[in-house]
Design a protein around this motif. Structure first.
Motif, PDB file in Angstrom:
ATOM      1  N   TYR B 166       0.761  -1.361   0.077  1.00 47.78           N
ATOM      2  CA  TYR B 166       0.004   0.163  -0.060  1.00 47.78           C
ATOM      3  C   TYR B 166       0.831   1.357   0.137  1.00 47.78           C
ATOM      4  O   TYR B 166       2.097   1.167   0.645  1.00 47.78           O
ATOM      5  N   PHE B 167       0.257   2.134  -0.507  1.00 46.42           N
ATOM      6  CA  PHE B 167       0.879   3.560  -0.394  1.00 46.42           C
ATOM      7  C   PHE B 167       0.662   4.319   1.164  1.00 46.42           C
ATOM      8  O   PHE B 167      -0.161   3.965   1.704  1.00 46.42           O
ATOM      9  N   PHE B 174      -2.367   4.286   3.179  1.00 47.37           N
ATOM     10  CA  PHE B 174      -3.721   4.745   2.471  1.00 47.37           C
ATOM     11  C   PHE B 174      -4.281   3.526   1.902  1.00 47.37           C
ATOM     12  O   PHE B 174      -4.217   2.770   0.693  1.00 47.37           O
ATOM     13  N   ASP B 175      -4.846   2.341   2.799  1.00 46.40           N
ATOM     14  CA  ASP B 175      -5.264   1.156   2.559  1.00 46.40           C
ATOM     15  C   ASP B 175      -6.484   1.060   2.520  1.00 46.40           C
ATOM     16  O   ASP B 175      -6.974   0.066   2.384  1.00 46.40           O
ATOM     17  N   ASP B 177     -10.162   2.609   0.468  1.00 45.23           N
ATOM     18  CA  ASP B 177     -10.799   3.269  -0.942  1.00 45.23           C
ATOM     19  C   ASP B 177     -10.865   4.864  -0.536  1.00 45.23           C
ATOM     20  O   ASP B 177     -10.339   5.722  -1.456  1.00 45.23           O
ATOM     21  N   SER B 179      -8.998   6.621   1.707  1.00 50.79           N
ATOM     22  CA  SER B 179      -8.019   7.367   1.775  1.00 50.79           C
ATOM     23  C   SER B 179      -6.977   7.300   0.166  1.00 50.79           C
ATOM     24  O   SER B 179      -6.519   8.181  -0.142  1.00 50.79           O
ATOM     25  N   TYR B 180      -7.070   6.369  -0.434  1.00 54.62           N
ATOM     26  CA  TYR B 180      -6.558   5.969  -1.762  1.00 54.62           C
ATOM     27  C   TYR B 180      -6.928   6.881  -2.751  1.00 54.62           C
ATOM     28  O   TYR B 180      -6.324   7.407  -3.519  1.00 54.62           O
ATOM     29  N   VAL B 183      -4.663   9.947  -2.887  1.00 55.79           N
ATOM     30  CA  VAL B 183      -3.697   9.776  -3.591  1.00 55.79           C
ATOM     31  C   VAL B 183      -4.077   9.814  -5.135  1.00 55.79           C
ATOM     32  O   VAL B 183      -3.261  10.622  -5.917  1.00 55.79           O
ATOM     33  N   HIS B 248      -1.048  -0.602  -6.849  1.00 60.19           N
ATOM     34  CA  HIS B 248      -0.785  -0.281  -5.411  1.00 60.19           C
ATOM     35  C   HIS B 248      -2.371   0.138  -4.730  1.00 60.19           C
ATOM     36  O   HIS B 248      -2.400  -0.192  -3.622  1.00 60.19           O
ATOM     37  N   TYR B 249      -3.002  -0.062  -5.730  1.00 58.41           N
ATOM     38  CA  TYR B 249      -4.711   0.012  -5.382  1.00 58.41           C
ATOM     39  C   TYR B 249      -5.136  -1.502  -5.176  1.00 58.41           C
ATOM     40  O   TYR B 249      -5.564  -1.898  -4.150  1.00 58.41           O
TER      41      TYR B 249
END
Ligand SMILES: Nc1ncnc2c1ncn2[C@@H]1O[C@H](COP(=O)(O)OP(=O)(O)OP(=O)(O)O)[C@@H](O)[C@H]1O
Ligand SMILES: [Mg+2]
Lengths: 273, 354
Positions: B166-167, B174-175, B177, B179-180, B183, B248-249
């Protein structure tokens, strides 16, 4: 640059396409500050000559020098850095771009911003640079009186206006030598007069050396300092406009008279070296 | 060629050239765009996971599609291998993180750069060949890269695929939806702004010039080979970043996803959205991401009457994509961007629409 040195020297250029000899041993030179015209019947090789100078065609024989530097081997895009610009006989604008963007493309070799700095625009000085050049482009737009169409898409303009935009784009290159291929073709009388005035101004006030191909003899004789005549790929005459008018070979090439064979020694009459 | 057309309200006279060189045609449209992005910041607070997932997809596919539009729409070249770059970026980012220990935060842009190198390599023939031949060359690159994904165990994990972390930023992962989403939104805004700037500066104009009239572009001092090759490199950069975000998503990258089908879907996005249109790219991506959802939803609706329909869902989806491309080519060849312009023009002139 001295008074007598030639800006452009064309020496013994020959170009052929398969069997067609478009140019056969053509030589001439153009002095700095001159307005030089190339005339001749259709298919005489005039456009081919310009294409050799601008680099679109590579002659099989001969050499072209610009400011005494050989350019025959250079690619077209390298020649504009040296100061050679041109317009095309058949319109060659970027049809989907605005008039303004078309002319800005002329600044390409003078601009420094690139993929990265252009993309970061505000942070890299690209914005300031674009703005500076935009100002200079606006001067050209004002000079050629195309301010009202600067936002129009180039491909939607009338023929006469497109010719003018093409001239603007070539002027934007800041060339020392500008090559104009039939700048007045297909224009009405009024448009021709405007165009003639622009060309004189470019030559006299902007200090550009002009090589022009034109079919309208009245315009050629009025504007040119010197004229060269091509026929079937060969230079049949070169000299002052008056001399050209009186040259029997030229009359013959234009009127297509079928009397005696042209005598060799009369070729090149009126040459002013 | 900036985002706005020359449709501005009358009375809006420009007194400075700078105000004439903005991305958006009027201050109002600029404020609207900024307001829209601010509104997007609140989506994770209210949107369902389903909506967020779709929007994240639109984000990373949109970035990749924008790259394809640069090479196809703006430079006028053809590329049938875009999904391979998308996959390359996904693997590269995972590899940089897993094998070299580079944090995901840096791995994503670096993966973009590595993919750009791959794109430049593929772009070299583009400096010389055009049209159908280039199409075949890019198709070949698609298959070569697919094969590479399957074989290069060290890079991709081969047939078992690669894990993608994860990012994280300052220890925060950012694991989800929610939070990602931020990004992806960051990269979308970054890449689309970058592109808008590019198109209104020197090299962007050069790309369009190469497309519109390469012979006169060359006379204007534009090095054709350089721009043809670079446009491939840049398009691969976008695909790489899109792919890295994708990897990474999902947390896992496997080679099966990056086939010619996805390449064609990318092409569909830009054709439907509008070749050579930046915001059209987003419209086209939205269309292509929502189309299968719509198909699923409508087959669900009819499945009561026709139970067989659910089994043929996969076929129906693919057929719908093909059909959409064909219909757009026939009825709206200039894409959704053009349609949108016409709608705006209509409202501006309403009720005097003729
Ligand atoms: N790319 C080419 N391929 C083949 N032949 C060519 C090419 N370009 C020019 N030619 C030939 O070379 C000769 C000279 O053509 P060119 O265009 O230079 O004539 P021109 O003097 O400009 O004529 P016009 O007044 O009609 O413009 C013609 O016979 C033409 O057919
Ligand atoms: Mg000609």
């Amino acid at each position: 640059m001295g008074e007598n040195t030639a800006l452009l020297q064309v020496e013994n250029i020959s170009l052929s396409f398969g069997g067609v000899k478009a140019l056969q041993g053509v030589s001439f030179d153009v002095k700095s500050g001159e307005l030089f015209s190339i005339i001749g019947p259709n298919g005489a090789g005039k456009t081919s000559m310009l294409n050799c100078i601008s680099g679109r065609y590579h002659p099989q024989q001969g050499e072209i020098r610009f400011r005494e530097q050989p350019i025959t081997k250079l690619k077209p895009n390298q020649r504009c850095n040296l100061g050679i610009g041109r317009t095309f006989q058949n319109l060659a604008l970027f049809n989907h771009m605005s008039v303004l963007d078309n002319i800005m493309v002329g600044r390409h070799h003078l601009l420094k911003n690139n993929f990265l700095t252009g993309g970061l625009y505000w942070f890299t000085g690209a914005r300031r640079e674009e703005l500076e050049h935009r100002q200079q482009v606006e001067e050209i737009i004002d000079f050629l009186e195309i301010a009202h169409i600067r936002k129009a898409q180039a491909g939607t303009l009338s023929y006469g206006l497109r010719k003018r935009v093409e001239l603007a784009r070539a002027v934007a290159l800041k060339p020392d030598l500008i090559l104009l291929d039939e700048p007045m073709a297909g224009m009405n009388h009024e448009e021709k007069e405007d165009m003639a005035r622009y060309i004189i101004d470019l030559n006299e006030e902007w200090g550009m050396t002009v090589v022009m191909i034109e079919h309208d003899m009245g315009v050629v004789m009025d504007l040119s300092h010197r004229v060269m005549v091509l026929d079937f790929g060969q230079r049949i005459a070169a000299g002052l406009p008056d001399e050209i008018m009186d040259n029997p070979l030229v009359k013959k090439a234009y009127l297509g008279e079928e009397d005696e064979q042209p005598s060799e020694e009369s070729a090149g009459v009126g040459e002013v070296a | 060629m900036s985002l706005g057309s020359s449709m501005r309200p009358c009375g809006d006279f420009r007194t400075k050239y700078a105000s004439d060189m903005t991305i958006f045609a009027t201050p109002v449209t600029r404020y609207l765009a900024v307001a829209f992005i601010i509104a997007l910041l609140f989506v994770p607070l209210v949107g369902s996971p389903y909506v967020l997932n779709l929007m994240i997809q639109i984000g990373y596919y949109g970035i990749a599609a924008l790259g394809l539009n640069l090479v196809v729409g703006f430079t006028g070249q053809i590329s049938l291998g875009h999904s391979a770059f998308f996959g390359f970026g996904a693997f590269a980012s995972a590899w940089l993180n897993n094998s070299l220990g580079i944090p995901v935060f840096f791995a994503i842009p670096l993966a973009g750069c590595l993919t750009m190198l791959a794109g430049l390599l593929v772009g070299i023939p583009a400096g010389r060949i055009k049209g159908l031949y280039l199409a075949i060359a890019t198709l070949a690159s698609q298959f070569i890269l697919e094969d590479f994904f399957a074989r290069a165990n060290w890079f991709t994990g081969g047939s078992s695929g690669a894990m993608a972390e994860y990012f994280t930023l300052f220890g925060y992962a950012f694991d989800t939806d929610q939070s990602y989403f931020y990004v992806v939104l960051f990269y979308v805004v970054l890449m689309f702004t970058f592109t808008s700037n590019l198109i209104r500066s020197r090299d962007g104009r050069a790309l369009i010039a190469v497309r519109d009239h390469y012979l006169s572009a060359e006379i204007m001092g534009i090095n054709l080979t350089w721009y043809r090759v670079m446009s491939f490199g840049i398009s691969a950069l976008y695909a790489g970043i899109g792919g890295a975000l994708f990897g990474h998503y999902l947390g896992f990258v496997s080679a099966e996803g990056f086939t010619i089908i996805l390449s064609i879907q990318f092409l569909a996005m830009i054709i439907i959205g509008g070749l050579g249109s930046i915001y059209g790219t987003i419209l086209g991506t939205i269309f292509m991401v929502l189309l299968p959802e719509l198909m699923e939803w409508s087959t669900g609706l009819f499945s009561g009457m026709m139970p067989d329909l659910v089994q043929s869902l996969a076929y129906i989806k693919e057929m719908a994509i093909g059909l959409a491309i064909i219909l757009f080519l026939i009825f709206e060849p200039e894409g959704l961007a053009h349609r949108w312009k016409r709608i705006k023009a209509y409202w501006k002139l309403y009720p005097f629409s003729y």
